[in-house]
Scaffold this active site. Sequence first.
Site, PDB file in Angstrom:
ATOM      1  N   ARG A  15       9.784  38.282 -20.247  1.00  7.28           N
ATOM      2  CA  ARG A  15       9.242  37.863 -21.640  1.00  7.28           C
ATOM      3  C   ARG A  15       7.786  37.393 -21.190  1.00  7.28           C
ATOM      4  NH1 ARG A  15      14.290  33.982 -23.181  1.00  7.28           N
ATOM      5  NH2 ARG A  15      14.212  33.753 -20.993  1.00  7.28           N
ATOM      6  N   LYS A  75       9.947  30.389 -19.922  1.00  6.13           N
ATOM      7  CA  LYS A  75      10.666  29.563 -18.928  1.00  6.13           C
ATOM      8  C   LYS A  75      10.145  28.354 -18.280  1.00  6.13           C
ATOM      9  CE  LYS A  75      14.298  29.982 -18.382  1.00  6.13           C
ATOM     10  NZ  LYS A  75      15.544  29.762 -19.223  1.00  6.13           N
ATOM     11  N   TYR A  94      10.737  26.328 -22.894  1.00  5.54           N
ATOM     12  CA  TYR A  94      12.084  25.970 -22.568  1.00  5.54           C
ATOM     13  C   TYR A  94      11.953  25.190 -21.254  1.00  5.54           C
ATOM     14  CZ  TYR A  94      14.068  29.278 -25.829  1.00  5.54           C
ATOM     15  OH  TYR A  94      14.498  29.952 -27.130  1.00  5.54           O
ATOM     16  N   HIS A  96      14.913  22.629 -20.254  1.00  5.15           N
ATOM     17  CA  HIS A  96      16.214  22.455 -19.904  1.00  5.15           C
ATOM     18  C   HIS A  96      16.423  21.460 -18.677  1.00  5.15           C
ATOM     19  CE1 HIS A  96      17.990  25.649 -22.342  1.00  5.15           C
ATOM     20  NE2 HIS A  96      17.052  26.466 -21.875  1.00  5.15           N
ATOM     21  N   GLU A 118      14.113  23.922 -26.398  1.00  7.11           N
ATOM     22  CA  GLU A 118      15.596  23.890 -26.722  1.00  7.11           C
ATOM     23  C   GLU A 118      16.067  22.529 -27.519  1.00  7.11           C
ATOM     24  OE1 GLU A 118      15.074  21.944 -22.837  1.00  7.11           O
ATOM     25  OE2 GLU A 118      14.082  23.742 -23.850  1.00  7.11           O
ATOM     26  N   ASP A 270      22.044  27.289 -17.995  1.00  5.73           N
ATOM     27  CA  ASP A 270      20.609  26.610 -18.114  1.00  5.73           C
ATOM     28  C   ASP A 270      20.753  25.295 -18.191  1.00  5.73           C
ATOM     29  OD1 ASP A 270      18.519  28.535 -17.835  1.00  5.73           O
ATOM     30  OD2 ASP A 270      18.639  29.100 -19.956  1.00  5.73           O
TER      31      ASP A 270
END
Length: 370
Positions: A15, A75, A94, A96, A118, A270
């Site tokens: 992505r 990510k 993101y 996490h 998130e 994740d």
Amino acid sequence: MIISVPKEIKNNENRVAITPAGVKELVKRGHEVYVQSTAGHGSGFIDDDYTAAGAKITPDIEAAYKMGEMIVKVKEPVFREYNLITSGHVMFTYFHFASSLELTQAMINQKAVCIAYETVEHEDRSLPLLVPMSEVAGRMAVQEGAKYLEKPMMGKGILLGGVPGVLPAKVLIIGGGVVGTEAAKMAAGLGADVIIMDSNLKRLRYLADIMPANVKTMASNEYNIRKMIRDQDLIIGAVLIPGAKAPKLITKDMLKDMQRGTVLVDVAIDQGGCIETCRPTTHEDPTYIVDGIVHYCVANMPGAVPYTSTLALTNATLPYIIELAGSGWKTAVAQHMELSKGLNLCKGQVSCSGVADAFNLPHHVKPQLQ
């Protein structure tokens, strides 16, 4: 503001954080956008698409980080990127954090401003930047689970929807949020016999109203989980606590009660995973076997369908990128509750309770907006 988009270097992550359409929206508002060369190739966007939209192309990841004030990614940064991040950076991606002390400590040390997709949260507690990828992951969980039920993949050799005269597969979905709902839709559409569990009875009533007849609802608790796993073919873990580690709802000792070849898909991996025996895997090596049970625990499932995922993600993130770039991160966070919820780390301080609780770190409710 100067926005920079590095190429994702996590294993099999295809992505990209901004599409050419997004670049055009930023440029026409007076912002500079730098995109690392080939960053969009995995999603079907070539460098010429970005330059035509007004972006400037950087030759490598070092240049991408050096040029940007705000770094927009998909990510979380990996080890190679840690030292490229500085206290002058606003990181929007993101993260996490609760699943990785190493990443959390690295970003604390670098003193960057870290706004996590998130945990951006509306007043109704919905998660607008998690929803599109949860939709993709929920649907993929069934797609991948169906594949790994095949005998060559060490599954039971069961066709998810069955055929006339042969019963369909049994699918258990733990968690009735976006992931669980999308998984149930897909499994039901393929003809499986589906049970979806959740601890929220209001949510179960809603799901019972909207789901087709081959989807049943059930209260989620340890007794019911232990009872149901005995004859399920595909079990999907779809539990999320925003910003915090996922609870372990299936423990190692439960595996002995499952039938050999049962497939487990942990979409919560994740956030540390909701299945005790699950550990992060990659698209390159997605599964492993424990006690005869197939575990699929890919940590970036939507990365396998990057065109769909990139468009879905950037549809959601672009308004926030525009706000952060236009107002500056301090004003945007101060004026928009959902972005303040997304602020996880600020100049070395932890501002998200889920992250602080995961690692017993000091929690700063109102970090210094330096």
